[in-house]
Design an enzyme around this catalytic site. Structure first.
Site, PDB file in Angstrom:
ATOM      1  N   CYS A 296       0.861  -1.279  -0.074  1.00  0.00           N
ATOM      2  CA  CYS A 296       0.051   0.042   0.135  1.00  0.00           C
ATOM      3  C   CYS A 296       0.971   1.289  -0.192  1.00  0.00           C
ATOM      4  O   CYS A 296       0.678   2.006  -0.835  1.00  0.00           O
ATOM      5  CB  CYS A 296      -0.861   0.011   1.189  1.00  0.00           C
ATOM      6  SG  CYS A 296      -2.208  -1.445   1.123  1.00  0.00           S
TER       7      CYS A 296
HETATM    8  N1  LIG Z   1      -2.647  -5.992   1.799  1.00  0.00           N
HETATM    9  C1  LIG Z   1      -3.091  -5.165   2.364  1.00  0.00           C
HETATM   10  O1  LIG Z   1      -2.935  -4.675   3.477  1.00  0.00           O
HETATM   11  C2  LIG Z   1      -4.344  -4.149   1.781  1.00  0.00           C
HETATM   12  C3  LIG Z   1      -5.057  -3.035   2.463  1.00  0.00           C
HETATM   13  C4  LIG Z   1      -5.950  -2.343   1.714  1.00  0.00           C
HETATM   14  C5  LIG Z   1      -6.102  -2.638   0.471  1.00  0.00           C
HETATM   15  N2  LIG Z   1      -5.255  -3.382  -0.272  1.00  0.00           N
HETATM   16  C6  LIG Z   1      -5.578  -3.654  -1.827  1.00  0.00           C
HETATM   17  O2  LIG Z   1      -6.319  -4.808  -1.816  1.00  0.00           O
HETATM   18  C7  LIG Z   1      -5.774  -5.321  -3.204  1.00  0.00           C
HETATM   19  C8  LIG Z   1      -5.512  -6.914  -3.054  1.00  0.00           C
HETATM   20  O3  LIG Z   1      -4.212  -6.813  -2.608  1.00  0.00           O
HETATM   21  P1  LIG Z   1      -3.864  -8.231  -1.408  1.00  0.00           P
HETATM   22  O4  LIG Z   1      -3.065  -7.598  -0.315  1.00  0.00           O
HETATM   23  O5  LIG Z   1      -5.134  -8.566  -0.893  1.00  0.00           O
HETATM   24  O6  LIG Z   1      -3.122  -8.847  -2.495  1.00  0.00           O
HETATM   25  P2  LIG Z   1      -2.600 -10.285  -2.554  1.00  0.00           P
HETATM   26  O7  LIG Z   1      -1.305 -10.380  -3.386  1.00  0.00           O
HETATM   27  O8  LIG Z   1      -2.423 -10.497  -0.983  1.00  0.00           O
HETATM   28  O9  LIG Z   1      -3.876 -11.354  -2.862  1.00  0.00           O
HETATM   29  C9  LIG Z   1      -4.243 -11.229  -4.240  1.00  0.00           C
HETATM   30  C10 LIG Z   1      -4.614 -12.618  -4.841  1.00  0.00           C
HETATM   31  O10 LIG Z   1      -5.429 -12.361  -5.991  1.00  0.00           O
HETATM   32  C11 LIG Z   1      -5.020 -13.561  -6.644  1.00  0.00           C
HETATM   33  N3  LIG Z   1      -5.466 -13.335  -7.940  1.00  0.00           N
HETATM   34  C12 LIG Z   1      -4.339 -12.528  -8.840  1.00  0.00           C
HETATM   35  N4  LIG Z   1      -4.876 -12.386 -10.098  1.00  0.00           N
HETATM   36  C13 LIG Z   1      -6.216 -12.801 -10.136  1.00  0.00           C
HETATM   37  C14 LIG Z   1      -7.297 -13.201 -10.913  1.00  0.00           C
HETATM   38  N5  LIG Z   1      -7.243 -12.625 -12.090  1.00  0.00           N
HETATM   39  N6  LIG Z   1      -8.526 -13.834 -10.586  1.00  0.00           N
HETATM   40  C15 LIG Z   1      -8.373 -14.153  -9.330  1.00  0.00           C
HETATM   41  N7  LIG Z   1      -7.600 -14.324  -8.446  1.00  0.00           N
HETATM   42  C16 LIG Z   1      -6.287 -13.541  -8.764  1.00  0.00           C
HETATM   43  C17 LIG Z   1      -3.757 -14.007  -6.283  1.00  0.00           C
HETATM   44  O11 LIG Z   1      -3.479 -15.399  -6.518  1.00  0.00           O
HETATM   45  C18 LIG Z   1      -3.585 -13.663  -4.912  1.00  0.00           C
HETATM   46  O12 LIG Z   1      -3.939 -14.775  -4.117  1.00  0.00           O
HETATM   47  C19 LIG Z   1      -4.806  -4.557  -3.788  1.00  0.00           C
HETATM   48  O13 LIG Z   1      -5.273  -3.362  -4.622  1.00  0.00           O
HETATM   49  C20 LIG Z   1      -4.498  -3.674  -2.632  1.00  0.00           C
HETATM   50  O14 LIG Z   1      -3.784  -2.472  -2.858  1.00  0.00           O
HETATM   51  C21 LIG Z   1      -4.405  -4.322   0.288  1.00  0.00           C
END
Ligand SMILES: NC(=O)c1ccc[n+]([C@@H]2O[C@H](COP(=O)([O-])OP(=O)(O)OC[C@H]3O[C@@H](n4cnc5c(N)ncnc54)[C@H](O)[C@@H]3O)[C@@H](O)[C@H]2O)c1
Length: 401
Positions: free
Chosen positions: A257
């Site tokens: 983030c």
């Molecule tokens: N991690 C955090 O603390 C946090 C907090 C707030 C917002 N976000 C936002 O949330 C979003 C997701 O982040 P995250 O940390 O959960 O990511 P992550 O990498 O932990 O998880 C993403 C998941 O999506 C899967 N994936 C990728 N492409 C895909 C597709 N086409 N279809 C289905 N699954 C797919 C991956 O295999 C993975 O398991 C991002 O935009 C991030 O900026 C993250």
């Protein structure tokens, strides 16, 4: 409600478990290993309890899948896929694009699509909606909403239930259904007047952190040059009961983030003719911190790191999580190796990384603490090398920022 959540990572899995207390949730992920583990009741995310996951599977309230046909019967589809930066540090919507295609190609009836992935203002209206429509085999009038995710992995006090949730629909119907969905498991919903406001608010929240971290990192360098303690000075400033918020210095910022989201804001600002110099500079200050840390370590060690064994302690980007995305440890290690140091790292929470494994917490010439997990004993850190440089402010008796 029948809900599909696309992406089962930090955000998607966390929201899946909260939502599946009241809704029927399908967790869709393209990573088959994650899907297999989830269906066996094994969580891969800190703070997401495997026992609760197993309970939800047994209750038939949750199931993971990598088969896009399994999302066919959804009423609601939540997008929770990564929104990283490309190699040239520009917003990369490739995962969002793929998620939109999965929805477009597989869902032939009207549903509510909610985006939880962080992106720049206009993403829902100008990117997600057209991409889904373009990839649909027949015209379908879906509803669209945004509800930016605020989860802080590893945090105990704030979660999906007690963290107020921003949201906005593209239409009043989309807003109403979004409220209905989240209100079953979230205490406070805050509707804003447009998806763009919600998208921008999320980016501004993280930009606020980024610039304050950069400011305190710059101030740490000033304090050192002045020969005063940055920590004592910050504690002194923090006695003011209003108008001040304490941030602490570090080797830089990490995670998915803080190092990423401000660049999304800067990119959209510049596309619209508004300069984002402050945001860009804050990013640079944070990215320069690893070099500053290594300069300090080198200066304290007769001006050379050539051939010295250096143990980097804590490579996760923050305490008590195994997340190494954008970790400052990566640049610290690079600078150390560029100067001829023989580098290993210790982090039992992460375990293995870039084909290397966590080394014992002992026997180095120099130790540099980047992240201090609670499980790592302060005395063991101090005993790991004759010279210990701590960037966290948590190891009393070590040299530090
Ligand atoms: N991690 C955090 O603390 C946090 C907090 C707030 C917002 N976000 C936002 O949330 C979003 C997701 O982040 P995250 O940390 O959960 O990511 P992550 O990498 O932990 O998880 C993403 C998941 O999506 C899967 N994936 C990728 N492409 C895909 C597709 N086409 N279809 C289905 N699954 C797919 C991956 O295999 C993975 O398991 C991002 O935009 C991030 O900026 C993250």
């Amino acid at each position: 409600m029948k809900v599909s959540i696309i992406g089962q990572g930090y955000v998607g899995l966390t929201i899946s478990l909260f939502a599946s207390a009241v809704h029927e949730v399908i967790g869709f992920d393209t990573n088959q290993t994650i899907v297999n583990d989830l269906n066996r009741g094994l969580s891969h995310i800190e703070g997401v309890d495997s026992a609760l996951l197993a309970e939800r599977i047994a209750d038939k309230h949750f199931r993971a899948t990598s088969n896009p046909k399994d999302i066919l019967e959804s009423e609601i589809v939540v997008i929770a896929v990564p929104t990283p930066l490309s190699k040239d540090r520009k917003p990369d919507l490739a995962y969002v694009d793929a998620a939109c295609k999965t929805i477009g190609e597989n869902i032939g009836h009207p549903v509510l699509v909610i985006n939880e992935s962080t992106s720049f203002p206009g993403t829902l209206r100008n990117y997600i909606k057209p991409t889904i429509e373009k990839s649909s085999n027949k015209p379908v009038e879906h509803m669209y909403a945004i509800s930016p995710e605020r989860v802080d992995p590893g945090r105990g006090d704030f979660n999906q239930k007690n963290t107020p949730r921003l949201f906005a629909g593209l239409t009043p119907e989309a807003s109403a259904k979004t409220r209905e969905f989240y209100s079953k498991f979230c205490d406070q919903l805050v509707e804003v007047s447009s998806p763009e406001v919600a998208e921008a608010a999320k980016l501004f929240e993280n930009t606020f952190r980024q610039v304050n971290i950069a400011l305190v990192n710059e101030f740490a360098q000033i304090a050192h040059a002045l020969g005063i303690s940055v920590y004592e000075t910050l504690d002194a400033a923090n006695t003011k009961p209003y108008g001040f918020m304490k941030f602490t210095p570090s080797a830089g910022v990490g995670g998915h983030c803080i190092p990423v989201d401000p660049t999304y804001l800067a990119a959209v600002a510049e596309q619209n003719g508004a300069p984002a110099t402050f945001i860009r500079r804050a990013n640079e200050v944070n990215l320069e911190m690893p070099k500053y840390v290594v300069d300090r370590v080198q200066a304290d060690n007769s001006g050379t790191l050539q051939g010295k064994s250096v143990l980097v302690i804590g490579i996760a980007y923050k305490p008590n999580v195994a997340d190494v995305r954008e970790t400052a440890a990566e640049l610290v290690i690079k600078h150390l190796r560029d100067r001829g140091a023989v580098v290993s790292w210790h982090d039992e929470v992460v375990g293995s990384w870039h084909g290397e494994s966590s080394a014992p917490l002992s026997g180095a010439d120099i130790a540099v603490v980047i992240t201090k997990h609670d499980v790592v004993n302060e005395q063991h850190i101090l005993a790991s090398a004759p010279y210990v440089f701590d960037t966290t402010g948590k190891v009393a008796g070590a040299k530090g920022l």
